[in-house]
Design a protein around this motif. Structure first.
Motif, PDB file in Angstrom:
ATOM      1  N   ALA A 119       0.825  -1.206   0.000  1.00 20.29           N
ATOM      2  CA  ALA A 119       0.000   0.000   0.000  1.00 20.29           C
ATOM      3  C   ALA A 119       0.862   1.260   0.000  1.00 20.29           C
ATOM      4  N   VAL A 120       1.942   1.244   0.775  1.00 21.84           N
ATOM      5  CA  VAL A 120       2.843   2.401   0.820  1.00 21.84           C
ATOM      6  C   VAL A 120       3.508   2.606  -0.539  1.00 21.84           C
ATOM      7  N   VAL A 121       3.954   1.514  -1.166  1.00 25.69           N
ATOM      8  CA  VAL A 121       4.611   1.619  -2.478  1.00 25.69           C
ATOM      9  C   VAL A 121       3.654   2.211  -3.507  1.00 25.69           C
ATOM     10  N   GLU A 122       2.404   1.783  -3.480  1.00 33.72           N
ATOM     11  CA  GLU A 122       1.423   2.327  -4.430  1.00 33.72           C
ATOM     12  C   GLU A 122       1.257   3.832  -4.251  1.00 33.72           C
ATOM     13  N   GLU A 123       1.108   4.266  -2.995  1.00 41.30           N
ATOM     14  CA  GLU A 123       0.950   5.693  -2.715  1.00 41.30           C
ATOM     15  C   GLU A 123       2.214   6.466  -3.101  1.00 41.30           C
ATOM     16  N   TYR A 124       3.362   5.898  -2.784  1.00 38.43           N
ATOM     17  CA  TYR A 124       4.630   6.579  -3.070  1.00 38.43           C
ATOM     18  C   TYR A 124       4.844   6.718  -4.581  1.00 38.43           C
ATOM     19  N   ALA A 125       4.460   5.679  -5.337  1.00 40.67           N
ATOM     20  CA  ALA A 125       4.634   5.722  -6.788  1.00 40.67           C
ATOM     21  C   ALA A 125       3.807   6.840  -7.423  1.00 40.67           C
ATOM     22  N   ARG A 126       2.645   7.120  -6.845  1.00 36.25           N
ATOM     23  CA  ARG A 126       1.826   8.210  -7.373  1.00 36.25           C
ATOM     24  C   ARG A 126       2.495   9.566  -7.139  1.00 36.25           C
ATOM     25  N   ALA A 127       3.077   9.706  -5.954  1.00 40.46           N
ATOM     26  CA  ALA A 127       3.697  10.987  -5.605  1.00 40.46           C
ATOM     27  C   ALA A 127       5.098  11.135  -6.187  1.00 40.46           C
ATOM     28  N   HIS A 128       5.763   9.996  -6.470  1.00 36.53           N
ATOM     29  CA  HIS A 128       7.149  10.020  -6.954  1.00 36.53           C
ATOM     30  C   HIS A 128       7.262   9.079  -8.153  1.00 36.53           C
ATOM     31  N   PRO A 129       6.781   9.486  -9.323  1.00 41.12           N
ATOM     32  CA  PRO A 129       6.783   8.592 -10.484  1.00 41.12           C
ATOM     33  C   PRO A 129       8.175   8.178 -10.937  1.00 41.12           C
ATOM     34  N   TYR A 155       6.818   6.261   4.413  1.00 35.14           N
ATOM     35  CA  TYR A 155       6.225   5.046   4.984  1.00 35.14           C
ATOM     36  C   TYR A 155       5.664   5.340   6.380  1.00 35.14           C
ATOM     37  N   LEU A 156       6.471   5.967   7.230  1.00 37.55           N
ATOM     38  CA  LEU A 156       6.044   6.233   8.601  1.00 37.55           C
ATOM     39  C   LEU A 156       4.941   7.292   8.662  1.00 37.55           C
ATOM     40  N   GLU A 157       4.938   8.207   7.716  1.00 37.29           N
ATOM     41  CA  GLU A 157       3.869   9.211   7.678  1.00 37.29           C
ATOM     42  C   GLU A 157       2.532   8.586   7.272  1.00 37.29           C
ATOM     43  N   GLN A 158       2.589   7.648   6.331  1.00 37.67           N
ATOM     44  CA  GLN A 158       1.366   7.061   5.788  1.00 37.67           C
ATOM     45  C   GLN A 158       0.902   5.817   6.540  1.00 37.67           C
ATOM     46  N   ALA A 159       1.787   5.209   7.316  1.00 38.20           N
ATOM     47  CA  ALA A 159       1.464   3.942   7.981  1.00 38.20           C
ATOM     48  C   ALA A 159       0.220   3.999   8.858  1.00 38.20           C
ATOM     49  N   PRO A 160      -0.017   5.070   9.628  1.00 40.35           N
ATOM     50  CA  PRO A 160      -1.226   5.070  10.467  1.00 40.35           C
ATOM     51  C   PRO A 160      -2.507   4.873   9.659  1.00 40.35           C
ATOM     52  N   ARG A 161      -2.614   5.524   8.516  1.00 38.96           N
ATOM     53  CA  ARG A 161      -3.820   5.397   7.689  1.00 38.96           C
ATOM     54  C   ARG A 161      -3.827   4.083   6.915  1.00 38.96           C
ATOM     55  N   LEU A 162      -2.690   3.733   6.304  1.00 38.08           N
ATOM     56  CA  LEU A 162      -2.657   2.564   5.442  1.00 38.08           C
ATOM     57  C   LEU A 162      -2.713   1.260   6.231  1.00 38.08           C
ATOM     58  N   ALA A 163      -2.164   1.260   7.441  1.00 38.99           N
ATOM     59  CA  ALA A 163      -2.259   0.054   8.273  1.00 38.99           C
ATOM     60  C   ALA A 163      -3.723  -0.300   8.497  1.00 38.99           C
ATOM     61  N   ARG A 164      -4.506   0.701   8.801  1.00 41.11           N
ATOM     62  CA  ARG A 164      -5.930   0.479   9.053  1.00 41.11           C
ATOM     63  C   ARG A 164      -6.631  -0.010   7.784  1.00 41.11           C
ATOM     64  N   GLU A 165      -6.254   0.556   6.637  1.00 42.97           N
ATOM     65  CA  GLU A 165      -6.899   0.194   5.368  1.00 42.97           C
ATOM     66  C   GLU A 165      -6.694  -1.278   5.023  1.00 42.97           C
ATOM     67  N   VAL A 166      -5.512  -1.822   5.324  1.00 46.79           N
ATOM     68  CA  VAL A 166      -5.220  -3.203   4.932  1.00 46.79           C
ATOM     69  C   VAL A 166      -5.472  -4.191   6.070  1.00 46.79           C
ATOM     70  N   GLY A 167      -6.054  -3.733   7.165  1.00 47.66           N
ATOM     71  CA  GLY A 167      -6.470  -4.643   8.215  1.00 47.66           C
ATOM     72  C   GLY A 167      -5.526  -4.776   9.386  1.00 47.66           C
ATOM     73  N   TYR A 168      -4.528  -3.887   9.474  1.00 50.00           N
ATOM     74  CA  TYR A 168      -3.598  -3.927  10.596  1.00 50.00           C
ATOM     75  C   TYR A 168      -3.947  -2.845  11.611  1.00 50.00           C
ATOM     76  N   ILE A 169      -3.189  -2.820  12.695  1.00 50.05           N
ATOM     77  CA  ILE A 169      -3.480  -1.908  13.791  1.00 50.05           C
ATOM     78  C   ILE A 169      -2.370  -0.859  13.855  1.00 50.05           C
ATOM     79  N   PRO A 170      -2.696   0.407  13.631  1.00 47.60           N
ATOM     80  CA  PRO A 170      -1.663   1.446  13.692  1.00 47.60           C
ATOM     81  C   PRO A 170      -1.197   1.699  15.115  1.00 47.60           C
ATOM     82  N   MET A 171       0.014   2.216  15.232  1.00 45.27           N
ATOM     83  CA  MET A 171       0.552   2.597  16.536  1.00 45.27           C
ATOM     84  C   MET A 171       0.055   3.994  16.884  1.00 45.27           C
TER      85      MET A 171
END
Length: 319
Positions: A47-57, A282-298
């Motif tokens: 999920a992070v790679v997908e988001e990063y690829a959009r922002a950094h082609p 990765y660390l900036e987006q992890a709180p939101r993306l962890a929740r999206e893919v079924g994990y628990i954010p810190m």
């Protein structure tokens, strides 16, 4: 290198890999990032790679899935920049990295609960205790605990078909440590795979199946799986069986099958601007993306601590 896919939330990772490979000829080496390791951590990294690829082609990022152990072997051989891990690095892996002069830091990106699941047509299993799981999975169970009635006499006189993480997986290490009491110790007569999608497919098509894998894969396939609550029989964690969820993992009541999710970054990789930018993203987006893919954010403070730890690591003067 195997590639996992969960229900689409953006660009398929296979497409990202294709874009990365087609751009490799022109891409400068310092813009390439190679990631491999845990199938459990894969969904959030994807999920992070997908988001990063959009922002950094211009980024060229490849993501492999060879299990936590396989990822650490590549990491210590300096074949990859970042290792996804569903358990801390072992002493033997630390020695391997040290012998090769590889320095690194670990970064926590979230939390996960291991899911124990059966086929939806299984009407007899409503919960399991940790002791029952141990009797089912310990090495001595092989050729002895082979039918459902061997766990509880009122259950069917039918074979149990077991599915679980492959032995190179951090999920396997964590499960065996938490349930059997010794990491890397279990019966061997089960269908094993580092690819959690293979396990999902096997359990969802077999009425007599039982297996385990990361909670995110249950969330992505919950319509064709039945979650089994677990009772650790410890009063301090509450009475009765507990199913994994964001709340039960976060408050530690889903015991003992909750764990941290980690990524490891080597110092040479961490000193490259492209890797620094990716890890911070990765660390900036992890709180939101962890929740999206079924994990628990810190908590937010923990992510800030991880950012500071990584910044201190890459700024150290020694190699």
């Amino acid at each position: 290198m195997s590639v996992h896919t969960l229900p689409a939330r953006g660009l398929p990772l296979l497409l990202l890999l294709a874009l990365a490979l087609t751009g490799c000829v022109d891409a400068a080496p310092e813009t390439k990032i190679h990631i491999d390791g845990s199938s459990t951590v894969f969904p959030i990294t994807e999920a992070v790679v997908e988001e990063y690829a959009r922002a950094h082609p211009e980024a060229r990022i490849t993501v492999g899935v060879s299990g936590t152990g396989g990822g650490f072997r590549k990491f210590c051989r300096q074949e990859i920049d970042v290792a996804d891990a569903s358990r801390p690095i072992k002493e033997s892996e630390q020695r391997d990295c040290a012998q090769r002069g590889v320095r690194y830091t670990d970064i926590r990106v979230g939390y996960d609960g291991l899911a124990v699941v059966v086929h939806p047509a299984n009407t007899w299993v409503q919960s399991l205790t940790v002791q029952e799981l141990k009797r089912l999975w310990e090495p001595a169970a092989q050729h002895r605990v082979t039918r459902w009635k061997h766990l509880r006499p009122e259950w069917p006189d039918a074979e149990i078909h077991l599915f679980g993480a492959g032995t190179a997986s951090g999920t396997y290490d964590y499960f065996t440590q938490a349930i059997v009491g010794t990491a890397h110790a279990s019966r061997g007569d089960y269908t094993a795979s580092e690819d959690d999608n293979v396990l999902v497919q096997g359990i969802s098509t077999d009425r007599l199946a039982l297996g385990f894998f990361g909670y995110a894969y249950y969330e992505a396939n919950r319509a064709k799986l039945k979650l089994v609550p677990i009772d650790d029989e410890k009063p301090e964690n509450g009475a009765g069986p507990v199913a994994p969820s964001i709340e039960t993992v976060k408050n530690n009541s889903y015991a003992p099958l909750s764990r941290p999710l980690l990524v490891y970054v080597s110092r040479p990789a961490g000193r490259r601007p492209a890797v620094q930018a990716f890890v911070h993203f990765y660390l900036e987006q992890a709180p939101r993306l962890a929740r999206e893919v079924g994990y628990i954010p810190m908590p937010a403070e923990e992510y800030r601590r991880e950012q500071a730890k990584f910044a201190a690591f890459v700024s150290q003067s020694h190699p």
